[in-house]
Design a protein around this motif. Structure first.
Motif, short mmCIF file in Angstrom:
data_model
loop_
_atom_site.label_atom_id
_atom_site.label_comp_id
_atom_site.label_asym_id
_atom_site.label_seq_id
_atom_site.Cartn_x
_atom_site.Cartn_y
_atom_site.Cartn_z
N HIS A 367 0.96 -1.27 -0.04
CA HIS A 367 0.11 0.04 -0.05
C HIS A 367 0.86 1.22 0.09
CE1 HIS A 367 -2.67 -3.02 1.87
NE2 HIS A 367 -3.60 -2.24 0.80
N TRP A 369 0.33 5.84 -0.09
CA TRP A 369 -0.72 7.00 0.36
C TRP A 369 -0.44 8.28 -0.45
CZ3 TRP A 369 -3.67 6.24 4.70
CH2 TRP A 369 -3.31 5.20 5.77
N LYS A 380 -5.51 5.77 1.08
CA LYS A 380 -4.57 4.68 1.03
C LYS A 380 -4.88 4.05 -0.38
CE LYS A 380 -3.28 0.51 4.00
NZ LYS A 380 -3.80 -0.05 5.19
N TYR A 381 -3.79 3.38 -1.03
CA TYR A 381 -4.30 2.74 -2.44
C TYR A 381 -3.12 1.57 -2.34
CZ TYR A 381 -6.50 6.77 -4.44
OH TYR A 381 -7.42 7.60 -4.60
N SER A 382 -3.59 0.52 -2.96
CA SER A 382 -2.76 -0.63 -3.20
C SER A 382 -2.02 -0.52 -4.43
CB SER A 382 -3.53 -1.95 -3.26
OG SER A 382 -2.85 -3.01 -3.41
#
Length: 945
Positions: A367, A369, A380-382
């Motif tokens: 992850h 940010w 939050k991003y994967s």
């Protein structure tokens, strides 16, 4: 795209011109250690090989040619100047066959022996060449001290002028932006800190910007200075300063003229209030910048996002390596917000419109940010379905890019993985004019920064659109000049009242010494405008240096030296002599040089000798080189005793300052190291043309008339020859007194001859002002070693007619006046702003002033009684057959001039403690031990004292 093959397998380049679809191999006949691409010509490359050879290519590595052998690692540069002049010129530092370093320049396609230039005459210190923007820097060590030279816009080199007693041990060029040099200097009394200095436009004259900046060592032993230049806002720096063993972060908006602490955030990450009151508590930041492009440092800013600064640090009384959090400022350092409680790598995308944060951890992550509002909120991003051990992150170049690449491993055994992340899909449109708002740069509400009010265009925090190309400042308006726009000029120091006044070592009139009658020079007001400051009107005229006509001056301060500062030359080889003149009309001056071997030359003005006077001696010997300078106002002469063919490290001539007529004075040459084999001593006395040559390091001289006399000793050891010259004053009578000082003077005593001479002059001026006694009656000599002490001499000065000579009674009156003023603490001087030094009569001596006249004064009677008492004591001790310890009476009367038997910054030269009255006989300074002997001999020797 260029790929380098593994050198253990083969030495080749793989080059692609179609974005990696196909590659063509080019074999090399050397092994590449590093590459340097031209910053503007994308096909021009310099390659440094493992065997210290430098190659160039103008075809992106498809063809190479050898430029130079023996090149020093990382000391080769492209010539990149703001004028874009000579873009194909290469600057390099190369080693000669005998191991010396020299500075060379040549064209990348034509670097033959005949086409190479040597911009700096002679050799330079190894690993010292720096080429940066319009400046070239080199270092040259002589006499145990490093000297730094700068060339501005490729003109002739000039020695960099720091404050006289900075005495640098080390120097690092921090920045050359905005036509000014920011340098970190480690001075003689510093170990883990540096002082920041800022220069004039030419990089010659430096003034202090900030003291005691923290430094550390990098992984490869390189020095790292805790100073950070904020990108996008000229004149803005952050620095970590050491104060009482605490490191605190300071910020400046005007290139170091004013500094202040950082205000801590009002709330923490959870919204709880932070109780932090300046100056006891503030925000402190780590200012390390990574040299590795794949990893971020502790702090980041961008030219295209001028208001945003992201850094790691802590809140408290000092900088700490514990409890590190991440902070962001979106108003150029005025206010700060906490964004993470652990360290993260932060990348700028879309001109700072997108901030990407990735946690610093040894564990695999998937992850990251994102923030679209300058760090106020984060999402939050994967970026990968499988957790990745992240080795580095790289943003693609280009102003409009929204692409980043993550480098890492899925496991410790897997291959390197590259994950490309494209954020374009997040935005559905480009920003329009209504999506922006104006923002004014300021410092705690003060809008005039570096002499201008600047307004920038910032995207509104609630707008989620792609910015694209950076527009820069929206508007700039100059401010009216105030005192805050001016710094102290070279040689001046800012006092507590804000005024810039001359430092104790600086003579403002010296600025006119290099100009000729009919010309003009800039007479400093003590202030200079901060470089790149854009203010207008106001106090500008009042504070700006004024053109002034050069005064006509007779020649004064003439010196003749060799170009390398040595007193030796090789038979049959060129020796270059340099004529230096402190004052005088340079254009209307006749110079006559006699080489001492039957050959003489003449020049019509001093400027014709700027490159030196070359001469070849055909015979071996000692030659008396004389130079005579004449103009319509006067003349001056100088002598150089040149030895043609012998090295030694230090020679120091020990000689009293003052003596009496017809008394023998012992002159001693003290050497370091003391054991250097067979030595020859050459003594020159006064104007004698024939020297005295001895094999002993001591020689006695007798002076039959009053006046000033000079003694020069030259010491020859093999191929080394060094000299020292001292001046001794001869009088029929004089009086002397030992002086001491308040202890704070010892903290600023570098223990070198120049410092002692300047302090002696300051003390003499203070005595004259306090007592009204003519300066001709006073001689002050500061002695070597610590604690700092000095000797005061009261002299019987007479005028040129020989009349009005002071009697012994007059000298006694002057002496009593001196003691009275010293005992009242009326003699003092200011060493620097806030540092006041008191001068006292030393309390070690029972009778501070020793009368050296033959009259039967009260002090002489006291001395006689003392002698009788000592004689009785000797008799009693002898009677009881007890050993008498050696009696040591020291009176060090050493007159330093240019060289001295001490380390330039060492305090190892100690004086013995004197625990009894100092007896000074006329013309004799005692340094002997009295061994036990019959009482008659002892009494007779004591009476002779």
């Amino acid at each position: 795209i260029m790929l380098l093959t593994d050198p253990e397998i083969e030495s080749s380049l793989l080059i692609s011109s179609d974005e990696g679809a196909t590659y063509q191999k080019y074999r090399l006949n050397f092994y590449i250690q590093s590459l340097l691409f031209h910053p503007k010509q994308e096909d021009w490359i310099l390659a440094y090989s493992q065997d210290q050879k430098l190659y160039s290519s103008a075809e992106f590595g498809r063809r190479w040619q050898l430029l130079q052998e023996g090149v020093v690692p990382n000391r080769f540069y492209w010539s990149v100047m703001r004028s874009n002049r000579e873009p194909d010129l290469v600057h390099l530092e190369a080693r000669t066959m005998d191991g010396h370093s020299q500075y060379l320049t040549c064209r990348m396609q034509n670097c033959t022996e005949g086409n190479r230039n040597k911009p700096f005459p002679g050799y330079i210190d190894p690993d010292s060449l720096i080429v940066q923007d319009d400046y070239v820097f080199v270092q040259l060590t002589s006499g145990g001290r490093p000297h730094y030279y700068v060339s501005y816009r490729r003109n002739a080199f000039a020695q960099m002028k720091l404050p006289k007693y900075a005495l640098p041990k080390d120097m690092h060029v921090i920045s050359t932006d905005e036509n000014q040099v920011f340098a970190a200097v480690q001075e003689w009394n510093q170990n883990d800190t540096y002082n920041l200095y800022i220069s004039d436009t030419r990089g010659v004259y430096f003034t202090l910007a900030l003291e005691n900046v923290q430094s550390s060592r990098g992984p490869e032993g390189n020095v790292m200075i805790d100073l950070y230049e904020v990108a996008g806002i000229k004149g803005m720096f952050l620095a970590n300063k050491k104060i009482d063993n605490q490191v605190k972060t300071f910020i400046t908006y005007n290139k170091g003229r004013d500094w202040r602490l950082l205000q801590a955030p009002d709330t923490d990450l959870r919204g709880d209030p932070v109780h932090c009151l300046l100056p006891y508590c503030s925000l402190h930041l780590h200012l390390k910048v990574s040299d590795n492009p794949y990893t971020s440092g502790n702090i980041a800013s961008r030219d295209t996002a001028p208001s945003i600064i992201v850094a790691s640090g802590n809140i408290g009384s000092e900088l700490s390596d514990n409890d590190i959090s991440m902070f962001v400022s979106s108003d150029a350092g005025n206010t700060w917000r906490q964004i993470f409680e652990e360290e993260h790598s932060v990348l700028y995308l879309d001109q700072g419109g997108v901030l990407v944060a990735m946690k610093h951890t040894s564990l695999p992550i998937r992850h990251l940010w994102l923030s679209f509002d300058e760090g106020r909120s984060w999402s939050k991003y994967s970026f990968t379905s499988i957790p990745l051990f992240v080795d580095g992150v790289l943003g693609e170049p280009g102003e409009e890019t929204l692409i980043m690449t993550v480098f890492g491993h899925f496991s410790h055994r897997s291959e390197w993985q590259l994950v490309k992340v494209d954020y374009k899909s997040i935005f559905d449109r480009r920003c329009a004019e209504e999506d922006y708002r104006p923002w004014q740069l300021h410092s705690q509400g003060e809008a005039c920064i570096m002499g201008a009010k600047r307004i920038y265009k910032k995207r509104k925090s609630e707008k989620k659109c792609m910015q694209g190309k950076y527009a820069g400042a929206m508007a700039s308006e100059p401010c009216v000049c105030t005192e805050a726009d001016f710094d102290c000029d070279y040689g001046y120091e800012r006092h507590s009242n804000g005024q810039c006044l001359p430092a104790f070592w600086f003579n403002p009139s010296s600025l006119s010494k290099d100009c000729s009658l009919g010309q003009s020079y800039l007479n400093s007001t003590g202030y200079r405008k901060v470089v790149s400051n854009n203010c207008t009107d106001g106090v500008r005229e009042q504070y700006t240096a004024k053109p002034q006509q050069c005064p006509g001056k007779a020649p004064r301060g003439l010196r003749i030296i060799t170009s390398d500062g040595k007193l030796t030359a090789e038979q049959g080889h060129n020796v270059t002599l340099m004529v230096q003149l402190e004052e005088g009309d340079l254009q209307r001056t006749l110079i006559q040089v006699d080489f001492g071997d039957g050959i003489a030359v003449s020049y019509v003005n001093l400027s014709s000798t700027e490159d030196g006077i070359k001469h070849v001696y055909q015979n071996v010997g000692i030659f008396r080189v004389t130079v005579q300078v004449d103009n319509s106002l006067g003349s001056d002469s100088a002598v150089l005793y040149l030895h043609v063919t012998c090295p030694l490290e230090h020679v120091h001539l020990s000689l009293p300052f003052v003596t009496t007529k017809n008394k023998e004075v012992n002159a001693t040459a003290v050497l370091w190291p003391s054991q250097v084999g067979t030595l020859t001593y050459v003594w020159w006395h006064g104007n004698n043309t024939e020297p005295l040559i001895t094999l002993e390091g001591s020689k006695s001289f007798k002076f039959t008339s009053e006046g000033m006399n000079t003694i020069t000793v030259q010491v020859s050891a093999g191929s080394a020859i060094l000299q020292d010259t001292k001046t001794i004053a001869v009088y029929e009578e004089f009086q002397s007194l030992r002086l001491s000082f308040s202890p704070n003077l010892d903290d600023y005593n570098p223990d070198i001859p120049e410092w002692r001479r300047d302090i002696s002059r300051v003390i003499k001026r203070a005595l004259v002002e306090a007592t009204g006694v003519s300066s001709q009656h006073i001689l002050v000599a500061v002695l070597p070693g610590l604690p700092t002490a000095a000797e005061l001499f009261v002299l019987p000065y007479q005028d040129a007619t020989g009349e009005n000579k002071r009697s012994s009674e007059d000298l006694e009156q002057i002496s009593e006046l001196m003691i009275h003023k010293l005992n009242q603490n009326s003699i003092h001087f200011e060493l620097k702003p806030g540092i006041r030094v008191l001068v006292h009569a030393a309390h070690l001596t029972a009778a501070p002033l020793v009368d050296l006249t033959p009259s039967h004064s009260g002090s002489a009677m006291l001395m006689l009684l003392s002698v009788v008492f000592v004689g009785l004591a000797v008799f009693v001790i002898y009677k009881f057959k007890r050993k008498i310890p050696g009696l040591n009476v020291y009176a060090q009367m050493q007159n330093e001039k240019e060289q001295e038997l001490i380390s330039p910054v060492s305090h190892s030269e100690n004086r013995p403690n004197i625990t009894q009255a100092e007896l000074r006989s006329p013309g004799q300074f005692i340094d002997e031990k009295l061994d036990p002997q019959p009482i008659g001999t002892s009494l007779s020797r004591l009476q002779s004292l």
